[in-house]
Design a protein around this motif. Structure first.
Motif, mmCIF file in Angstrom:
data_model
loop_
_atom_site.group_PDB
_atom_site.id
_atom_site.type_symbol
_atom_site.label_atom_id
_atom_site.label_comp_id
_atom_site.label_asym_id
_atom_site.label_seq_id
_atom_site.Cartn_x
_atom_site.Cartn_y
_atom_site.Cartn_z
ATOM 1 N N ILE A 161 0.834 -1.197 0.000
ATOM 2 C CA ILE A 161 0.000 0.000 0.000
ATOM 3 C C ILE A 161 0.871 1.251 0.000
ATOM 4 C CG2 ILE A 161 -0.157 0.165 2.542
ATOM 5 C CD1 ILE A 161 -3.140 0.957 2.135
ATOM 6 N N SER A 162 0.345 2.322 -0.589
ATOM 7 C CA SER A 162 1.084 3.580 -0.625
ATOM 8 C C SER A 162 0.859 4.369 0.661
ATOM 9 C CB SER A 162 0.635 4.420 -1.824
ATOM 10 O OG SER A 162 -0.684 4.931 -1.597
ATOM 11 N N HIS A 163 1.726 5.323 0.879
ATOM 12 C CA HIS A 163 1.615 6.208 2.044
ATOM 13 C C HIS A 163 0.258 6.915 2.083
ATOM 14 C CE1 HIS A 163 2.308 9.606 4.718
ATOM 15 N NE2 HIS A 163 2.257 10.446 3.692
ATOM 16 N N LEU A 164 -0.134 7.503 0.964
ATOM 17 C CA LEU A 164 -1.385 8.259 0.925
ATOM 18 C C LEU A 164 -2.616 7.363 1.079
ATOM 19 C CD1 LEU A 164 -0.624 10.913 -1.859
ATOM 20 C CD2 LEU A 164 -0.635 11.222 0.626
ATOM 21 N N ASP A 165 -2.586 6.193 0.467
ATOM 22 C CA ASP A 165 -3.725 5.282 0.585
ATOM 23 C C ASP A 165 -3.897 4.807 2.026
ATOM 24 O OD1 ASP A 165 -4.369 5.517 -2.052
ATOM 25 O OD2 ASP A 165 -3.443 3.628 -2.682
ATOM 26 N N LEU A 166 -2.785 4.555 2.688
ATOM 27 C CA LEU A 166 -2.869 4.126 4.083
ATOM 28 C C LEU A 166 -3.355 5.266 4.967
ATOM 29 C CD1 LEU A 166 -2.527 1.947 6.169
ATOM 30 C CD2 LEU A 166 -0.095 2.542 6.353
ATOM 31 N N LEU A 167 -2.949 6.482 4.650
ATOM 32 C CA LEU A 167 -3.444 7.644 5.395
ATOM 33 C C LEU A 167 -4.970 7.726 5.323
ATOM 34 C CD1 LEU A 167 -1.127 10.749 4.785
ATOM 35 C CD2 LEU A 167 -1.528 9.513 6.928
ATOM 36 N N GLU A 168 -5.509 7.458 4.147
ATOM 37 C CA GLU A 168 -6.963 7.484 3.971
ATOM 38 C C GLU A 168 -7.638 6.411 4.826
ATOM 39 O OE1 GLU A 168 -8.276 7.311 -0.041
ATOM 40 O OE2 GLU A 168 -7.154 9.091 -0.687
ATOM 41 N N LEU A 169 -7.057 5.238 4.860
ATOM 42 C CA LEU A 169 -7.622 4.152 5.670
ATOM 43 C C LEU A 169 -7.575 4.498 7.154
ATOM 44 C CD1 LEU A 169 -6.257 0.904 3.967
ATOM 45 C CD2 LEU A 169 -8.496 1.982 3.702
ATOM 46 N N ILE A 170 -6.487 5.126 7.589
ATOM 47 C CA ILE A 170 -6.353 5.519 8.995
ATOM 48 C C ILE A 170 -7.397 6.566 9.355
ATOM 49 C CG2 ILE A 170 -4.848 6.680 10.662
ATOM 50 C CD1 ILE A 170 -2.464 5.354 9.205
ATOM 51 N N ALA A 171 -7.586 7.550 8.461
ATOM 52 C CA ALA A 171 -8.582 8.594 8.713
ATOM 53 C C ALA A 171 -9.985 8.006 8.787
ATOM 54 C CB ALA A 171 -8.504 9.660 7.619
ATOM 55 N N ALA A 172 -10.280 7.062 7.914
ATOM 56 C CA ALA A 172 -11.595 6.412 7.934
ATOM 57 C C ALA A 172 -11.783 5.614 9.218
ATOM 58 C CB ALA A 172 -11.741 5.500 6.717
ATOM 59 N N SER A 173 -10.718 4.989 9.681
ATOM 60 C CA SER A 173 -10.777 4.213 10.922
ATOM 61 C C SER A 173 -11.061 5.116 12.113
ATOM 62 C CB SER A 173 -9.454 3.464 11.130
ATOM 63 O OG SER A 173 -9.464 2.762 12.352
ATOM 64 N N VAL A 174 -10.381 6.234 12.177
ATOM 65 C CA VAL A 174 -10.614 7.204 13.261
ATOM 66 C C VAL A 174 -12.061 7.674 13.237
ATOM 67 C CG1 VAL A 174 -10.020 9.501 14.118
ATOM 68 C CG2 VAL A 174 -8.207 7.946 13.370
ATOM 69 N N GLY A 175 -12.585 7.893 12.035
ATOM 70 C CA GLY A 175 -13.977 8.315 11.902
ATOM 71 C C GLY A 175 -14.947 7.276 12.420
#
Length: 244
Positions: A161-175
């Motif tokens: 996974i890319s840095h940016l794609d993982l960032l999106e997954l982390i943000a969704a998880s926090v949400g």
């Protein structure tokens, strides 16, 4: 649940860096460790406090609220872990030790939550020994967390996974966690169970939430005396002060 670990449970290793400035694939296990450590400290406080609380003590009611709220948050955390690693982009991780089966542990949490609820309804039935027995899942939980964090290597994550794609997954998880949690408990809990000597950068509190913090505290006013750190000044708190 056999495990070489015992109470007090050890926290997970973390780094003091500002994780927002790091590649998400390197930061993820450390971010997870910081959050998991707040839950581990909560379990340790409950275990330490259990024999100190007796039926009729004014601290019993807020203590039971603290325990029930902690167990609810722990359940949300474990379910979100499973959801997070089921994402298509992390399908290769889902089959590794980074995505452990915590079914038995969650069943133990649910069972203890039910018991705590009966004590809240009738405090005269409260049993410190039964509470400690109900916390027996703790060592196995931390053992699973240790394996999970070790399995989430930057090399593994960078390969899928890319840095940016993982960032999106982390943000969704926090949400998702925010949506499923009682934020009037979660936010003060994280602040009061984080050791700032391990990181001054975490947790990142949104500006609006900082202003609301004194009001949020009042929703579970008796809980924070049991926390390891004062939610306002971050100083260490002794349980002995409650029962002196």
């Amino acid at each position: 649940m056999s495990s070489a670990l015992t109470y007090p449970l050890p926290v997970l290793p973390s780094i003091p860096d500002d994780l927002e400035n790091l590649d998400s694939r390197y930061a993820l296990p450390h971010l997870m460790a910081l959050m998991k450590n707040t839950l581990i400290r909560g379990l340790n406080r409950v275990y330490a406090c259990a024999p100190l609380v007796i039926v009729g003590h004014p601290a019993l009611a807020p203590f039971l609220d603290y325990v029930r709220s902690l167990l609810a948050q722990l359940n949300v955390h474990l379910e979100e872990d499973a959801t997070f690693f089921s994402a298509n982009a992390l399908v290769e991780v889902a089959a590794t030790k980074a995505n452990p089966d915590t079914k038995t542990i969650k069943e133990s949490i649910i069972s203890l939550t039910s018991l705590v609820s009966t004590w809240i309804m009738d405090e005269s039935d409260f049993s410190p020994s039964a509470l400690r027995e109900g916390l027996s899942f703790g060592p196995a939980l931390v053992a699973v967390m240790q394996v999970q964090i070790r399995a989430l290597t930057p090399a593994l994550l960078s390969s899928i996974i890319s840095h940016l794609d993982l960032l999106e997954l982390i943000a969704a998880s926090v949400g998702r966690i925010s949506e499923r949690s009682d934020m009037t408990f979660l936010l003060p809990f994280v602040v009061s169970h984080h050791d700032r000597t391990t990181s001054v950068y975490w947790p990142k509190i949104p500006e609006g939430c900082i202003e609301m913090f004194p009001t949020l505290i009042l929703n579970h006013p008796g809980c924070w005396q049991f926390a390891p750190y004062n939610p306002f000044n971050h100083e260490a708190q002794s349980l002995m002060a409650i029962f002196a």
